[in-house]
Design an enzyme around this catalytic site. Structure first.
Site, PDB file in Angstrom:
ATOM      1  N   ASN A  25       0.868  -1.184   0.000  1.00 22.66           N
ATOM      2  CA  ASN A  25       0.000   0.000   0.000  1.00 22.66           C
ATOM      3  C   ASN A  25       0.904   1.233   0.000  1.00 22.66           C
ATOM      4  O   ASN A  25       1.457   1.596   1.030  1.00 22.66           O
ATOM      5  CB  ASN A  25      -0.903  -0.043   1.248  1.00 22.66           C
ATOM      6  CG  ASN A  25      -1.792   1.172   1.346  1.00 22.66           C
ATOM      7  OD1 ASN A  25      -1.895   1.961   0.396  1.00 22.66           O
ATOM      8  ND2 ASN A  25      -2.456   1.330   2.492  1.00 22.66           N
ATOM      9  N   TRP A  26       1.012   1.856  -1.163  1.00 20.41           N
ATOM     10  CA  TRP A  26       1.918   3.005  -1.287  1.00 20.41           C
ATOM     11  C   TRP A  26       1.289   4.302  -0.780  1.00 20.41           C
ATOM     12  O   TRP A  26       1.942   5.349  -0.757  1.00 20.41           O
ATOM     13  CB  TRP A  26       2.365   3.170  -2.745  1.00 20.41           C
ATOM     14  CG  TRP A  26       3.343   2.126  -3.201  1.00 20.41           C
ATOM     15  CD1 TRP A  26       3.901   1.136  -2.433  1.00 20.41           C
ATOM     16  CD2 TRP A  26       3.879   1.954  -4.521  1.00 20.41           C
ATOM     17  NE1 TRP A  26       4.753   0.369  -3.200  1.00 20.41           N
ATOM     18  CE2 TRP A  26       4.762   0.849  -4.486  1.00 20.41           C
ATOM     19  CE3 TRP A  26       3.699   2.622  -5.737  1.00 20.41           C
ATOM     20  CZ2 TRP A  26       5.465   0.405  -5.609  1.00 20.41           C
ATOM     21  CZ3 TRP A  26       4.395   2.185  -6.858  1.00 20.41           C
ATOM     22  CH2 TRP A  26       5.268   1.084  -6.791  1.00 20.41           C
ATOM     23  N   SER A  29       2.843  -1.990  10.608  1.00 15.74           N
ATOM     24  CA  SER A  29       4.273  -2.039  10.928  1.00 15.74           C
ATOM     25  C   SER A  29       4.917  -3.388  10.624  1.00 15.74           C
ATOM     26  O   SER A  29       5.755  -3.883  11.389  1.00 15.74           O
ATOM     27  CB  SER A  29       4.507  -1.630  12.390  1.00 15.74           C
ATOM     28  OG  SER A  29       4.168  -0.262  12.566  1.00 15.74           O
ATOM     29  N   GLY A  41       2.650  -1.142   4.385  1.00 13.45           N
ATOM     30  CA  GLY A  41       2.738   0.263   3.992  1.00 13.45           C
ATOM     31  C   GLY A  41       4.183   0.688   3.834  1.00 13.45           C
ATOM     32  O   GLY A  41       4.811   0.506   2.787  1.00 13.45           O
ATOM     33  N   GLY A  42       4.760   1.254   4.898  1.00 14.13           N
ATOM     34  CA  GLY A  42       6.103   1.828   4.851  1.00 14.13           C
ATOM     35  C   GLY A  42       7.153   0.918   4.233  1.00 14.13           C
ATOM     36  O   GLY A  42       7.958   1.362   3.402  1.00 14.13           O
ATOM     37  N   HIS A  52      -9.825   1.407   4.469  1.00 16.39           N
ATOM     38  CA  HIS A  52      -8.582   1.551   5.230  1.00 16.39           C
ATOM     39  C   HIS A  52      -8.843   2.514   6.384  1.00 16.39           C
ATOM     40  O   HIS A  52      -9.604   3.479   6.231  1.00 16.39           O
ATOM     41  CB  HIS A  52      -7.462   2.070   4.321  1.00 16.39           C
ATOM     42  CG  HIS A  52      -6.128   2.041   4.990  1.00 16.39           C
ATOM     43  ND1 HIS A  52      -5.756   2.983   5.920  1.00 16.39           N
ATOM     44  CD2 HIS A  52      -5.093   1.170   4.889  1.00 16.39           C
ATOM     45  CE1 HIS A  52      -4.540   2.675   6.360  1.00 16.39           C
ATOM     46  NE2 HIS A  52      -4.116   1.584   5.756  1.00 16.39           N
ATOM     47  N   GLU A  63      -5.935  -4.687  10.620  1.00 22.33           N
ATOM     48  CA  GLU A  63      -4.899  -3.679  10.809  1.00 22.33           C
ATOM     49  C   GLU A  63      -5.215  -2.850  12.058  1.00 22.33           C
ATOM     50  O   GLU A  63      -5.993  -1.887  11.979  1.00 22.33           O
ATOM     51  CB  GLU A  63      -4.852  -2.737   9.598  1.00 22.33           C
ATOM     52  CG  GLU A  63      -4.425  -3.385   8.318  1.00 22.33           C
ATOM     53  CD  GLU A  63      -3.809  -2.371   7.375  1.00 22.33           C
ATOM     54  OE1 GLU A  63      -2.618  -2.509   7.055  1.00 22.33           O
ATOM     55  OE2 GLU A  63      -4.502  -1.421   6.980  1.00 22.33           O
ATOM     56  N   GLY A  98       2.004   2.358  10.787  1.00 22.85           N
ATOM     57  CA  GLY A  98       3.001   3.413  10.615  1.00 22.85           C
ATOM     58  C   GLY A  98       3.694   3.845  11.893  1.00 22.85           C
ATOM     59  O   GLY A  98       4.342   4.879  11.933  1.00 22.85           O
TER      60      GLY A  98
HETATM   61  P1  PGA Z   1       2.462   0.297   7.710  1.00 25.39           P
HETATM   62  O1  PGA Z   1       1.054   0.550   6.987  1.00 25.39           O
HETATM   63  O2  PGA Z   1       3.013  -0.992   7.183  1.00 25.39           O
HETATM   64  O3  PGA Z   1       3.297   1.478   7.311  1.00 25.39           O
HETATM   65  O4  PGA Z   1       2.206   0.245   9.171  1.00 25.39           O
HETATM   66  C1  PGA Z   1       0.143  -0.493   6.762  1.00 25.39           C
HETATM   67  C2  PGA Z   1      -1.127   0.035   6.152  1.00 25.39           C
HETATM   68  O5  PGA Z   1      -1.579   1.104   6.540  1.00 25.39           O
HETATM   69  O6  PGA Z   1      -1.715  -0.599   5.265  1.00 25.39           O
END
Ligand code: PGA
Length: 244
Positions: A9-10, A208, A229-230, A94, A166, A172
């Protein structure tokens, strides 16, 4: 070959130029990949990334979809157009959209319906916030978040939903949920899906995820995949999670 599903997920982290460059890096690194790896770029980059992915095993995902097929809906993106660009998955609800854009269950059920009408797999995101987690309320929060969507799906004989657990406090922050705790929630989700008549619902973990903790969520009987994400913003770090 891993049967797990890995979704990048960018978000809104990359400019279109950066997204196209990163997509090319992904294609190079994932050249001989045989599993399921999905990349969700922002909408402006989606058509460019679609072109870059054309002959690669990487699949295209979207971060959202309109709840309507076509019409006077300023700023929305139709599932028809996502499908035309070969979009195979779409994130629905999301937590960033639920909290910043006030998306509610009724709207999310409509988005799921639109995605499915174009054979795009919806990935419904659920998760509790930090306060709810402290109070041990994760199961009841998730039950409420899933109710609307599951009622719609079972009423319509739909079988092709994915769910991403999530926890909001883990997104994040660098604080991933303890895998044992996450697996308990996964079992709750699985029970709810079974009760709603859904037999095979892949359940993903997100929040994360890094190369250091990914395997803990993918143990036998664990999650069916990861939403990242990250750590998905660079081909090499995503590759280290997928363990090519
Ligand atoms: P993250 O984000 O891996 O940066 O925690 C995950 C997401 O929001 O899908």
């Amino acid at each position: 070959m891993s049967k797990k599903i890995f979704i990048a997920n960018w978000k809104m982290q990359l400019s279109p130029a950066e997204a196209l460059k990163t997509a090319k890096d992904f294609v190079r690194v994932f050249k001989n990949f045989k599993g399921t790896a999905v990349v969700c770029p922002d909408f402006l980059s989606l058509s460019g990334v679609a072109k870059i992915f054309k002959k690669s095993p990487l699949l295209l995902g979207a971060q959202d979809v309109a709840a309507f097929e076509r019409g006077a809906y300023t700023g929305e993106i139709s599932a028809l157009d996502l499908a035309a660009y070969n979009t195979k998955y779409v994130l629905i609800g999301h937590s960033e959209r639920r909290s910043y854009l006030q998306e509610n269950d009724k709207l999310l059920a409509a988005k799921i319906r639109m995605a499915l009408s174009q054979k795009i797999k919806p990935v419904l995101c659920v998760g509790e916030n930090a306060a709810e987690n402290k109070q041990g309320k994760e199961a009841s929060v998730i039950k409420t978040q899933l109710k609307g969507a599951l009622n719609y799906l079972s009423d319509n004989g739909v079988r092709s939903l994915l769910i991403a657990y999530e926890p909001i406090w883990a997104i994040g922050t660098g604080l991933h949920c303890h895998p044992d705790k996450a697996l308990k929630v996964k079992n709750t989700i699985q029970d709810l899906c079974k009760r709603a008549g859904l037999k095979k619902t892949p359940i993903l973990y997100g929040g994360s995820v890094t190369a250091d903790n990914a395997a803990d969520f993918l143990v036998p009987g664990g999650f069916d995949g990861l939403l990242i994400g990250g750590a998905s913003l660079k081909a090499d770090s995503f590759k280290n999670i997928v363990k090519l």
